[in-house]
Design a protein around this motif. Structure first.
Motif, PDB file in Angstrom:
ATOM      1  N   ASP A  95       0.822  -1.206   0.000  1.00  0.00           N
ATOM      2  CA  ASP A  95       0.000   0.000   0.000  1.00  0.00           C
ATOM      3  C   ASP A  95       0.858   1.258   0.000  1.00  0.00           C
ATOM      4  N   ALA A  96       2.077   1.130   0.497  1.00  0.00           N
ATOM      5  CA  ALA A  96       3.014   2.259   0.505  1.00  0.00           C
ATOM      6  C   ALA A  96       4.354   1.759  -0.005  1.00  0.00           C
ATOM      7  N   GLU A  97       4.959   2.536  -0.887  1.00  0.00           N
ATOM      8  CA  GLU A  97       6.215   2.086  -1.494  1.00  0.00           C
ATOM      9  C   GLU A  97       7.058   3.296  -1.864  1.00  0.00           C
ATOM     10  N   ASP A  98       8.371   3.163  -1.662  1.00  0.00           N
ATOM     11  CA  ASP A  98       9.310   4.209  -2.059  1.00  0.00           C
ATOM     12  C   ASP A  98       9.527   4.111  -3.566  1.00  0.00           C
ATOM     13  N   LEU A  99       9.142   5.148  -4.293  1.00  0.00           N
ATOM     14  CA  LEU A  99       9.174   5.075  -5.754  1.00  0.00           C
ATOM     15  C   LEU A  99      10.584   5.232  -6.329  1.00  0.00           C
ATOM     16  N   ASN A 100      11.453   5.973  -5.651  1.00  0.00           N
ATOM     17  CA  ASN A 100      12.807   6.231  -6.167  1.00  0.00           C
ATOM     18  C   ASN A 100      12.755   6.738  -7.615  1.00  0.00           C
ATOM     19  N   ILE A 101      12.017   7.799  -7.819  1.00  0.00           N
ATOM     20  CA  ILE A 101      11.835   8.340  -9.169  1.00  0.00           C
ATOM     21  C   ILE A 101      13.134   8.984  -9.653  1.00  0.00           C
ATOM     22  N   VAL A 102      13.578   8.554 -10.817  1.00  0.00           N
ATOM     23  CA  VAL A 102      14.765   9.134 -11.453  1.00  0.00           C
ATOM     24  C   VAL A 102      14.318   9.827 -12.738  1.00  0.00           C
ATOM     25  N   ILE A 103      14.535  11.114 -12.799  1.00  0.00           N
ATOM     26  CA  ILE A 103      14.150  11.880 -13.990  1.00  0.00           C
ATOM     27  C   ILE A 103      15.187  11.640 -15.087  1.00  0.00           C
ATOM     28  N   PRO A 104      14.777  11.238 -16.291  1.00  0.00           N
ATOM     29  CA  PRO A 104      15.738  10.989 -17.379  1.00  0.00           C
ATOM     30  C   PRO A 104      16.587  12.222 -17.671  1.00  0.00           C
TER      31      PRO A 104
END
Length: 580
Positions: free
Chosen positions: A34-43
């Motif tokens: 239900d909760a997760e660290d996305l670790n978004i990396v912008i290209p």
């Protein structure tokens, strides 16, 4: 256990660069949390500006939860999730820019905001410089002695005496040869017997133009070359051809009126009119450019580097296209067989395409030169198309003069003297200064600019000192791409370099700095090879198989040129074809 489909969609350049606006999925996966660290990396290829990501979550029932998160990327390549980037200025749409009449109120512009576009302009600039260098270093002579644009280009039969009389070193835009503007010894044509040129002051203006050209050649090879550019119109219309001078004067005044004598681009119709008169006769465009520059200067509107470079860029657009067209292909050619007919078709095709392409890049560079957003850049395509049309009309006019006014054309064609060593040295210094001035807004004043300038100036130093004393080899000549093929190679290699280097730098500003240095290397290599090259005595196209090979390669070069003019990434297009 509930499964969730997680999508993170990147919408970049929201409201900043609408032409780039799109949505790209950067995360697409199933999760049971239900909760997760996305670790978004912008290209890294996301350009500076204000963007957003949208997080969409789908459960087993198809229910969608959605949240939009704005962020921005600054000119140093840093991502700010608070959406505050003080060094990023919104790219204003055309309708808003047209409402602004005061230069001081125009929004600022930094080339690092559009790194891909700015790198493309740098690639085009180095390719154009290579084209001019190739034209200047080629042997002068008759139209048929012009080399073709595909692969190796040996000599062809000479059909007349060269108008510039020699191959005295590199000439480029500030010292352009009048190759392709020579006269041919032919019998009198119907135009020679007509009354189209028999005006009251024709004899007097012919004499005056000859005196002026010889006088100006002592001080400025560029001015001398500009003065002889319209010789075909004087052959046809006599003294009436000098109407380009008052027309240029009036258009220069009109440009000042359009801009309020500010360092701004005139209206679209005025720009196209000046470009048109400059292509028909470069002297008319030169007069318009001088009037415009003088008016802006004396009214006190050149007080910064940006204003000076804006005017300098406009001056090049006003009168340089005709000189660039003659560097691409000879504007004047006498056709006496099928092979020469093929060359003439190529003249029409490549001169129109590449002149339009160059003008498009010159107009698009004005924002970078001036460090402000100018509305004229939105009209680059229209100006480029108009330039191509008028180049085609120019070549038609040259053909009319060549075939129907040969005696008259021979009379008004003026042989230019070779530039002296002092003139060549002075020209090289001026070109280096101009190169530094025009490159600095894109690169900055730093070590990369100095390195690029060093790579740029080395060929000039070599040409003036050691080039003539070095050994020459015919096989080296065959290794060097000529004219249009050189442009294709430069653009292809530049695109490869750009794609590779963009992944090395997170900062768009650093990317532009080092790509500038790297892009100067291919031109240096070609220039050094020129020092050791000697044209072979035997023309490989003389055989039947060589002739057909040459034509097939010519079609391939033409198709590549069309793709380049359309804005296609040649490296991706060619490698995609080979891999697919």
């Amino acid at each position: 256990m509930r499964r969730l489909l997680l999508l993170v969609i990147l919408f970049f350049n929201l409201g900043v660069l609408p032409s780039y606006a799109s949505g790209n999925v950067i995360i697409d996966r199933l999760t049971t949390q239900d909760a997760e660290d996305l670790n978004i990396v912008i290209p890294y290829e996301v350009p500076p500006g204000f963007h957003s990501i949208t997080i969409e979550v789908y459960d087993d029932a198809g229910t969608v939860n959605e949240k939009e998160i704005p962020f921005c990327k600054n000119l140093d390549g840093e991502i700010h999730w608070d959406n505050i980037c003080t060094d990023v200025v919104e790219i204003m749409p055309l309708d808003e820019l047209l409402k602004i009449t005061d230069r001081d109120e125009l929004p600022a512009y930094d080339p690092a905001q559009e790194p891909k576009k700015s790198n493309g302009l740098a690639i085009s600039a180095f390719a154009a410089l290579a084209l001019l260098s190739s034209a200047a270093q080629s042997r002068s002579g008759g139209g048929q002695s012009e080399r073709s644009d595909q692969v190796d280009q040996p000599d062809q039969p000479d059909n007349g005496e060269g108008a510039d009389g020699g191959d005295e070193g590199p000439d480029e835009l500030t010292e352009v040869e009048s190759e392709g503007l020579e006269a041919f010894e032919r019998e009198e044509g119907w135009g020679d017997r007509s009354r189209t040129w028999r005006n009251r002051y024709t004899e007097r203006t012919d004499e005056w133009m000859e005196r002026f050209t010889h006088w100006s050649s002592k001080y400025s090879p560029l001015l001398a070359r500009t003065s002889v550019d319209g010789s075909y119109t004087r052959a046809i219309f006599g003294s009436w051809a000098l109407a380009s001078v008052p027309l240029g004067l009036l258009l220069g005044i009109r440009a000042l009126r359009d801009t309020g004598a500010q360092a701004l681009a005139p209206s679209l119709i005025t720009v196209i009119a000046i470009v048109a008169i400059g292509i028909i006769d470069a002297l008319g465009g030169f007069i318009a450019a001088v009037i415009f520059f003088t008016g802006v200067l004396i009214t006190g509107h050149i007080t910064s580097r940006g204003e000076l470079l804006t005017v300098a860029g406009l001056i090049l657009i006003f009168f340089a296209p005709a000189l660039l067209a003659s560097a691409v292909r000879p504007l004047r050619r006498l056709v006496s067989n099928k092979d020469e007919g093929w060359e003439r078709i190529t003249d029409y095709a490549l001169a129109t395409l590449l002149t339009g392409w160059t003008v498009d890049k010159m107009v698009n560079a004005l924002n970078g030169f001036g460090s402000v957003q100018l509305p004229i850049t939105y009209k680059a395509t229209e100006i480029a198309i108009a330039s191509s049309v008028f180049v085609a009309l120019r070549v038609i006019g040259e053909d009319i003069a060549t075939y129907h006014y040969p005696v008259r054309l021979a009379h008004v064609t003026i042989e230019l003297e070779d530039p002296t060593l002092r003139q060549r040295a002075t020209t090289s210094i001026f070109k280096t200064f101009l190169f530094l001035a025009l490159a600095s807004p894109f690169v900055g004043v730093n070590v990369q600019l100095l390195l690029g300038a060093l790579l740029f100036v080395l060929p000039f130093i070599g040409d003036l000192t050691i080039a003539e004393r070095l050994p020459k080899f015919s096989f080296v000549y065959r290794l060097i791409p000529q004219r249009t093929f050189k442009v294709i190679v430069m653009v292809f290699v530049g695109a490869l370099f750009g794609a590779w280097m963009q992944g090395l730098f997170s900062s768009p500003a650093d990317f532009l700095k080092w790509s500038f240095v790297l892009l100067a290397i291919p031109g240096l290599i070609f220039s050094v090879l020129e020092w050791f090259s000697d044209e072979p005595d035997k023309d490989w196209k003389e055989s039947k198989s060589g002739r057909w090979t040459y034509r097939i390669l010519g079609v391939i070069i033409f198709l590549l040129t069309v793709q380049m003019v359309r804005g296609v990434d040649l490296s991706a297009w060619i490698l995609g074809l080979s891999s697919g």
